[in-house]
Design a protein around this motif. Structure first.
Motif, PDB file in Angstrom:
ATOM      1  N   THR A 229      12.748  54.885 -25.769  1.00  0.00           N
ATOM      2  CA  THR A 229      11.587  55.344 -25.254  1.00  0.00           C
ATOM      3  C   THR A 229      11.303  55.916 -23.401  1.00  0.00           C
ATOM      4  OG1 THR A 229      10.668  53.773 -26.609  1.00  0.00           O
ATOM      5  CG2 THR A 229       9.173  54.829 -24.971  1.00  0.00           C
TER       6      THR A 229
ATOM      7  N   SER B 264       5.464  40.141 -29.349  1.00  0.00           N
ATOM      8  CA  SER B 264       6.059  41.346 -28.689  1.00  0.00           C
ATOM      9  C   SER B 264       7.096  41.711 -28.976  1.00  0.00           C
ATOM     10  CB  SER B 264       5.810  41.544 -27.368  1.00  0.00           C
ATOM     11  OG  SER B 264       6.735  40.657 -26.444  1.00  0.00           O
ATOM     12  N   ALA B 265       7.778  42.652 -28.997  1.00  0.00           N
ATOM     13  CA  ALA B 265       9.053  43.312 -28.909  1.00  0.00           C
ATOM     14  C   ALA B 265       9.756  42.815 -28.342  1.00  0.00           C
ATOM     15  CB  ALA B 265       8.751  45.079 -28.804  1.00  0.00           C
ATOM     16  N   THR B 266       8.888  42.246 -26.484  1.00  0.00           N
ATOM     17  CA  THR B 266       9.939  41.442 -25.857  1.00  0.00           C
ATOM     18  C   THR B 266      10.819  40.389 -25.949  1.00  0.00           C
ATOM     19  OG1 THR B 266       9.273  43.526 -24.098  1.00  0.00           O
ATOM     20  CG2 THR B 266      10.034  40.946 -23.452  1.00  0.00           C
TER      21      THR B 266
ATOM     22  N   SER C  36       6.646  46.277 -32.319  1.00  0.00           N
ATOM     23  CA  SER C  36       5.882  45.905 -31.802  1.00  0.00           C
ATOM     24  C   SER C  36       4.608  47.161 -32.274  1.00  0.00           C
ATOM     25  CB  SER C  36       5.504  45.813 -30.877  1.00  0.00           C
ATOM     26  OG  SER C  36       5.907  46.997 -29.779  1.00  0.00           O
TER      27      SER C  36
ATOM     28  N   PHE D  88      15.581  50.980 -22.417  1.00  0.00           N
ATOM     29  CA  PHE D  88      15.162  49.764 -23.004  1.00  0.00           C
ATOM     30  C   PHE D  88      16.411  49.365 -24.087  1.00  0.00           C
ATOM     31  CE2 PHE D  88      11.146  51.961 -22.890  1.00  0.00           C
ATOM     32  CZ  PHE D  88      10.309  50.810 -23.270  1.00  0.00           C
TER      33      PHE D  88
ATOM     34  N   ASP E 193      16.669  47.529 -32.886  1.00  0.00           N
ATOM     35  CA  ASP E 193      15.091  48.154 -31.543  1.00  0.00           C
ATOM     36  C   ASP E 193      13.967  49.616 -32.374  1.00  0.00           C
ATOM     37  OD1 ASP E 193      13.318  49.285 -30.413  1.00  0.00           O
ATOM     38  OD2 ASP E 193      13.472  48.628 -28.536  1.00  0.00           O
TER      39      ASP E 193
ATOM     40  N   GLN F 189       2.013  48.863 -31.035  1.00  0.00           N
ATOM     41  CA  GLN F 189       0.987  49.406 -30.792  1.00  0.00           C
ATOM     42  C   GLN F 189       1.153  50.837 -30.680  1.00  0.00           C
ATOM     43  OE1 GLN F 189       2.634  47.469 -29.519  1.00  0.00           O
ATOM     44  NE2 GLN F 189       3.849  47.558 -27.124  1.00  0.00           N
ATOM     45  N   LYS F 190       2.730  51.229 -31.107  1.00  0.00           N
ATOM     46  CA  LYS F 190       3.019  52.485 -30.412  1.00  0.00           C
ATOM     47  C   LYS F 190       3.033  53.644 -32.364  1.00  0.00           C
ATOM     48  CE  LYS F 190       5.682  50.780 -26.856  1.00  0.00           C
ATOM     49  NZ  LYS F 190       6.466  50.947 -26.279  1.00  0.00           N
TER      50      LYS F 190
END
Ligand SMILES: *Cc1c(COP(=O)(O)O)cnc(C)c1O
Length: 356
Positions: free
Chosen positions: A140, A68-70, A187, A93, A166, A189-190
């Motif tokens: 975001t 993930s980005a995290t 990531s 973020f 990011d 999913q966006k």
């Protein structure tokens, strides 16, 4: 299938071709092939190539797949920062990246502005010990974009420090000059409209060298996913662990689709949609965009001040199958966030406008 359209900030509406690509993945037994076999190695290489092509990433940058980005945030700090990173914080973020550094016991520092505001670029108090600058291109939580020319100017001034960014909620729309950055992550999913559970890191050799130095000096650079294990496996077109093969397959397919259309065309479409959305709310009698400074307005995450009507609007939209995000944190009951990604069309927004 429930007939809904998602304008949420992530996960989001699936890119239109994804369902057909899931079908293809099943037909090709993608979920069963070995991540050490030739089918996967080819998939890895192709995905990397298609990503480089779409985003214009220089050949000498590495591409890593993580969870993930995290997770990418944690790897970025742990593997590139011994003591001090310097963070540009303008929302939740960018703050999260700063807090990740704090969690990892770094002596990191930040410059912070209220959401919707710009940094005092000419009046930064940068510690000499700074090893890496950390940015969030699309905040975001607030609906702002970072002014990239200011970041490029800073890079010009500090060419020996690392630059990390990011781009989770602006990829693939942001036209980033990758040569100005050492580490970029997102990531899927966006903006790519894929299922969640895959992070991508784009990293140059300066970061790899830094990780080696940190490790040699006794720093903990992490376990199975660190820049050294990732680069070692990348050389064989593999990942250290069994990765999310299905999602890498889908990413590759969507990258192919987008390359066929051409990134310029995709960006133009998203920018035009953003213009229509901002125009609509700029001239709305009751609601207005939360970000006043037009130079800072995000093209992909558009935040609207909806005040006391927020709940009513959300209910009305939901009744029509239109799903948006509420405001972030303390703005939960007074703002609405609308995602504008390549998966969306102007007609979708025209329908959405009827709810306001
Ligand atoms: C959503 C988001 C993240 C977190 O992404 P995950 O895939 O949940 O780890 C990080 N940064 C920004 C700017 C985001 O919008």
């Amino acid at each position: 299938m429930i007939n809904q359209k998602f304008f949420t900030v992530g996960p989001n509406q699936l890119y239109p071709t994804v369902i057909e690509h899931i079908q293809t993945a099943i037909e090709q037994n993608i979920c069963s092939v070995s991540h050490r076999g030739q089918v996967f190695k080819n998939l890895f290489a192709e995905t990397k190539h298609n990503l480089q092509k779409l985003l214009n990433i220089p050949d000498d940058y590495h591409v890593f797949f993580v969870g993930s980005a995290t997770e990418a945030m944690e790897i970025a700090i742990r593997d590139c920062v011994g003591q001090t990173s310097y963070h540009f914080v303008n929302g939740a973020f960018s703050e999260k990246l700063y807090l990740t550094a704090k969690d990892l016991n770094k002596k990191s520092e930040k410059i912070e502005v209220e959401t919707g505001q710009d940094f005092a670029w000419n009046n930064l108090n940068i510690p000499a010990t700074t090893e890496m600058f950390c940015f969030t291109h699309s905040e975001t939580s607030a609906g702002t974009y970072l002014p990239l020319p200011e970041v490029y100017a800073l890079q010009q001034k500090f060419p020996n420090k690392l630059f990390a960014i990011d781009i989770v909620s602006s990829v693939p729309v942001v036209n980033l000059d990758y040569k100005k950055f050492d580490l970029v992550f997102f990531s899927v999913q966006k903006g790519f409209g894929l299922p969640a559970g895959l992070g991508v890191m784009i990293v140059n050799d300066r970061c790899i060298e830094k990780a080696k130095i940190l490790q040699a000096n006794g720093f903990d650079i992490g376990g199975f996913h660190n820049l050294l294990s990732l680069v070692e496996k990348e050389q064989e077109n593999q990942t250290p662990e069994t990765p999310n093969v299905l999602n890498i397959f889908l990413l590759n397919k969507v990258l192919e689709d987008m390359n066929k259309i051409g990134i310029e065309k995709i960006r133009k479409k998203v920018f035009l949609q953003a213009e229509k959305i901002y125009d609509f709310f700029d001239s709305h009698p009751q609601y207005r965009p939360a970000v006043e400074n037009k130079k800072l307005r995000s093209q992909t995450i558009i935040v609207i001040e909806t005040g006391k009507e927020t709940k009513n609007i959300l209910t009305k939209l939901a009744a029509d199958g239109l799903v948006v995000s509420s405001g972030y944190g303390k703005f939960k009951d007074s703002q609405i966030r609308i995602a504008n990604f390549p998966a969306h069309d102007l007609d979708d927004f025209k329908k959405l406008f009827e709810g306001f």
